[in-house]
Scaffold this active site. Sequence first.
Site, short mmCIF file in Angstrom:
data_model
loop_
_atom_site.label_atom_id
_atom_site.label_comp_id
_atom_site.label_asym_id
_atom_site.label_seq_id
_atom_site.Cartn_x
_atom_site.Cartn_y
_atom_site.Cartn_z
N ALA A 82 0.83 -1.20 0.00
CA ALA A 82 0.00 0.00 0.00
C ALA A 82 0.86 1.25 0.00
O ALA A 82 1.93 1.28 0.60
CB ALA A 82 -0.93 0.02 1.21
N CYS A 83 0.34 2.26 -0.68
CA CYS A 83 0.92 3.60 -0.60
C CYS A 83 -0.15 4.48 0.03
O CYS A 83 -0.91 4.02 0.88
CB CYS A 83 1.35 4.09 -1.99
SG CYS A 83 0.01 4.20 -3.18
N ASN A 84 -0.27 5.71 -0.40
CA ASN A 84 -1.30 6.58 0.18
C ASN A 84 -2.64 6.39 -0.51
O ASN A 84 -3.67 6.29 0.14
CB ASN A 84 -0.88 8.05 0.13
CG ASN A 84 -1.80 8.92 0.94
OD1 ASN A 84 -2.02 8.64 2.11
ND2 ASN A 84 -2.35 9.94 0.32
N GLY A 86 -2.90 4.38 -3.80
CA GLY A 86 -2.93 3.22 -4.67
C GLY A 86 -1.99 3.25 -5.85
O GLY A 86 -1.63 2.20 -6.37
N TYR A 111 -3.46 3.44 1.81
CA TYR A 111 -3.68 3.67 3.24
C TYR A 111 -4.87 4.60 3.47
O TYR A 111 -5.57 4.47 4.47
CB TYR A 111 -2.41 4.22 3.90
CG TYR A 111 -2.52 4.31 5.40
CD1 TYR A 111 -2.51 3.16 6.18
CD2 TYR A 111 -2.65 5.54 6.04
CE1 TYR A 111 -2.62 3.24 7.56
CE2 TYR A 111 -2.75 5.62 7.42
CZ TYR A 111 -2.75 4.46 8.18
OH TYR A 111 -2.87 4.52 9.54
#
Length: 133
Positions: A82-84, A86, A111
């Site tokens: 995961a990033c912020n 996607g 996230y």
Amino acid sequence: MDGSHRSLEEAKNIDVYTAKGLLNIGYRYLDVRTKEEFEKGHFEGALNIPYMFITKDGRVKNPDFITQVSEVTQKGDQLVVACNSGGRGLKATIDLQNEGYEHVANIEGGYSAWVDAGFAGQNAQKSDCKFRL
């Protein structure tokens, strides 16, 4: 690696509910946000290996991303990425798949979606969940 390269369309994407289920059964959370983003909030126990860095010239891909991931994981490990929101997670997932990681999936929405679902501050709980990638 099997010689084929996957595209963004071929990445394994999952929603936050599936991700939570996978974490419940032992998948590891790989957070590819910057250190600064990670420090603002993250899944407890997450590995933080930035996929990109913010420089004076903008975002730059971490040239050592795969090496850094391979130092703390193995290709057979089960990872939720995961990033912020996607985008970076999706690219990181493709890079990992192209390096031979088979059990890796990107959280759609990153996230932010995790937080929006009310999962911030929650840890995976042991369950009899049957999710597998």
